[in-house]
Design a protein around this motif. Sequence first.
Motif, short mmCIF file in Angstrom:
data_model
loop_
_atom_site.label_atom_id
_atom_site.label_comp_id
_atom_site.label_asym_id
_atom_site.label_seq_id
_atom_site.Cartn_x
_atom_site.Cartn_y
_atom_site.Cartn_z
N PHE A 1 0.83 -1.20 0.00
CA PHE A 1 0.00 0.00 0.00
C PHE A 1 0.86 1.26 0.00
O PHE A 1 1.81 1.37 0.78
CB PHE A 1 -0.94 -0.01 1.21
N GLN A 2 0.49 2.20 -0.87
CA GLN A 2 1.27 3.43 -1.02
C GLN A 2 1.05 4.37 0.15
O GLN A 2 -0.08 4.68 0.52
CB GLN A 2 0.89 4.13 -2.33
N LEU A 3 2.14 4.83 0.74
CA LEU A 3 2.07 5.76 1.85
C LEU A 3 2.61 7.12 1.43
O LEU A 3 3.39 7.23 0.48
CB LEU A 3 2.84 5.22 3.06
N THR A 4 2.19 8.16 2.15
CA THR A 4 2.71 9.50 1.86
C THR A 4 3.23 10.19 3.11
O THR A 4 4.25 10.86 3.07
CB THR A 4 1.64 10.40 1.21
N GLY A 5 2.52 10.07 4.24
CA GLY A 5 2.85 10.86 5.41
C GLY A 5 3.32 10.05 6.60
O GLY A 5 2.99 8.89 6.75
N VAL A 6 4.13 10.72 7.45
CA VAL A 6 4.59 10.12 8.70
C VAL A 6 4.66 11.22 9.74
O VAL A 6 4.94 12.39 9.43
CB VAL A 6 5.97 9.45 8.52
N TRP B 1 11.09 9.47 -4.75
CA TRP B 1 10.09 10.51 -4.48
C TRP B 1 9.99 10.75 -2.97
O TRP B 1 8.99 10.42 -2.34
CB TRP B 1 8.72 10.17 -5.05
N PRO B 2 11.03 11.35 -2.36
CA PRO B 2 10.96 11.71 -0.94
C PRO B 2 9.81 12.67 -0.73
O PRO B 2 9.70 13.69 -1.43
CB PRO B 2 12.32 12.35 -0.66
N ASP B 3 8.94 12.36 0.22
CA ASP B 3 7.65 13.03 0.27
C ASP B 3 7.48 13.93 1.50
O ASP B 3 7.56 15.15 1.40
CB ASP B 3 6.55 11.95 0.23
N THR B 4 7.25 13.33 2.66
CA THR B 4 6.82 14.10 3.83
C THR B 4 7.78 13.93 5.00
O THR B 4 8.28 12.84 5.25
CB THR B 4 5.41 13.65 4.27
N PHE B 5 7.98 15.03 5.74
CA PHE B 5 8.90 15.04 6.87
C PHE B 5 8.19 14.94 8.22
O PHE B 5 7.02 15.30 8.36
CB PHE B 5 9.70 16.35 6.90
N SER B 6 8.96 14.48 9.20
CA SER B 6 8.60 14.63 10.60
C SER B 6 9.89 14.66 11.39
O SER B 6 10.96 14.32 10.87
CB SER B 6 7.70 13.48 11.08
N THR C 1 9.37 10.08 4.19
CA THR C 1 8.74 8.97 3.47
C THR C 1 9.22 8.92 2.03
O THR C 1 9.61 9.93 1.45
CB THR C 1 7.20 9.09 3.47
N ALA C 2 9.21 7.72 1.46
CA ALA C 2 9.47 7.52 0.03
C ALA C 2 8.19 6.97 -0.57
O ALA C 2 7.82 5.81 -0.34
CB ALA C 2 10.62 6.55 -0.18
N SER C 3 7.48 7.81 -1.35
CA SER C 3 6.15 7.43 -1.82
C SER C 3 6.12 6.89 -3.25
O SER C 3 5.06 6.46 -3.73
CB SER C 3 5.20 8.62 -1.72
N HIS C 4 7.25 6.94 -3.98
CA HIS C 4 7.36 6.32 -5.31
C HIS C 4 6.29 6.81 -6.28
O HIS C 4 5.83 6.05 -7.15
CB HIS C 4 7.28 4.80 -5.19
N ILE C 5 5.88 8.05 -6.16
CA ILE C 5 4.83 8.58 -7.03
C ILE C 5 5.24 8.51 -8.50
O ILE C 5 4.42 8.19 -9.38
CB ILE C 5 4.48 10.02 -6.62
N ASN C 6 6.50 8.75 -8.80
CA ASN C 6 6.97 8.73 -10.18
C ASN C 6 6.89 7.35 -10.82
O ASN C 6 6.92 7.21 -12.04
CB ASN C 6 8.40 9.23 -10.26
N GLU C 7 6.80 6.29 -10.00
CA GLU C 7 6.74 4.94 -10.53
C GLU C 7 5.31 4.42 -10.65
O GLU C 7 5.09 3.27 -11.03
CB GLU C 7 7.55 4.00 -9.63
N ALA C 8 4.33 5.28 -10.37
CA ALA C 8 2.93 4.88 -10.44
C ALA C 8 2.47 4.76 -11.90
O ALA C 8 3.07 5.35 -12.81
CB ALA C 8 2.07 5.90 -9.71
N PRO C 9 1.40 4.00 -12.15
CA PRO C 9 0.90 3.82 -13.52
C PRO C 9 0.60 5.11 -14.26
O PRO C 9 0.78 5.19 -15.47
CB PRO C 9 -0.36 2.97 -13.32
N ALA C 10 0.13 6.13 -13.52
CA ALA C 10 -0.25 7.39 -14.17
C ALA C 10 0.90 8.03 -14.92
O ALA C 10 0.68 8.78 -15.88
CB ALA C 10 -0.80 8.36 -13.12
N TYR C 11 2.14 7.73 -14.52
CA TYR C 11 3.31 8.35 -15.14
C TYR C 11 4.15 7.35 -15.92
O TYR C 11 5.27 7.66 -16.32
CB TYR C 11 4.15 9.04 -14.06
N ASN C 12 3.58 6.16 -16.15
CA ASN C 12 4.32 5.11 -16.85
C ASN C 12 3.43 4.31 -17.79
O ASN C 12 3.45 3.09 -17.80
CB ASN C 12 4.99 4.18 -15.82
N GLU C 13 2.62 5.03 -18.56
CA GLU C 13 1.77 4.43 -19.59
C GLU C 13 0.88 3.33 -19.02
O GLU C 13 0.70 2.28 -19.63
CB GLU C 13 2.63 3.91 -20.75
#
Length: 386
Positions: free
Chosen positions: A60-65, A342-347, A357-369
């Motif tokens: 599961f993709q995470l964004t925040g911590v 894709w380093p995302d959110t700090f705490s 966090t590392a959310s890997h947004i750039n590797e999601a389907p939306a950006y890879n056809e």
Amino acid sequence: MWNLGADVRVCKRQGKLWLNLALALSFAVLLKLGLTGCGESNQVSAAETTISNVYQNNDFQLTGVTLSKTGRTFVNFPRWSDRYLNAVVEVMPDGSTRPYPDEKWNRWDLKPATAGKQFVCVQSVVVDDADMLWVVDPAAPLLAANVIGGEKLVKIDLKTNTVAQVIRFSAEVAPAGSYLNDIRVDVQRNTAYLTDSGLGGIVVVDLATGKAHRALDGHPSVKAEMGIKIVIDGKPVLRNGKTPEFNSDGIALSPDGSYLYYQALTGATLYRIKTDLLRNASISAEAVSAGVEKVAKTFPVDGLWMDRQGRVYLSGLNQKAVLRLEKDGQIQTMVQDDRLEWPDTFSEGPDGAIYITASHINEAPAYNEGKSVRREPFAVFKFQPK
């Protein structure tokens, strides 16, 4: 691709001593640092420390911590795909997780009628100085239309593990197309500030009354900048052949609460504004806009954080790094690691450790056809600044 020789000649003509830098650093290192040419970024140094893995999830993709004053760790997962389970979890000392504050809040039945009482699509979490957990729910599942009535800010008492307050946002505060993103809470002034990365803007919330208003709508500082590219490992991040336009995203609050720092993700400029201009809803939009200050030239950044010494941490997407803007205006690379996809959110932990966090947004389907190209787990890392 950067023409090194041309840039050196240009920089010479501008009276800047970049030639020594070019001779000292290899072409590959320059690309890692994400420099785009003469005068487009503050000086950046080499990384000085390493990161360690705190938590990872391959499903599961995470964004925040965020961390509490006692070291309790909380992570959130946005509802960006059908592969989804919990919105917010507490990471236990043994590495297991539990839905937080309970399963009911994390089991939305997909009905608009219950969207105000359950997590719909949580984007971020943060623990404030009073050790209260705040959860930002933009209520835009699958990054589609907002679920009306679901846009909210939820306060959870960590002592009782129960919801203490729910602030629901009206259509004026969270209109169609908005996407409430990150948050900072000023306990002394009982105020929260949120970025809207969908339309661009700052949402200001009086936590005592629950009243909220928007600021800086339409101002260039909250909008994506033209010509900025997100390029990771040499590959441009594109959607439908274009760089995605992410508006105001990262946000940081000065230690005394007097300044709010922010930046558009698809941008290369860090801004700040006095918070007293934001809190007073009666101040004209023109007066608020006039108070915006440019702080530094940067690069595509998702998350921002300000430590107790007033130094701003930046999550460098192109560099796979955490960088820090020092008080003298120089940008120092704190950590650089290929796992920071894709380093995302700090705490910040109670011991001063910085979490990211590392959310890997750039590797999601939306950006890879339409296909996921993710190789490593979604993860949370930490490091101890020197």
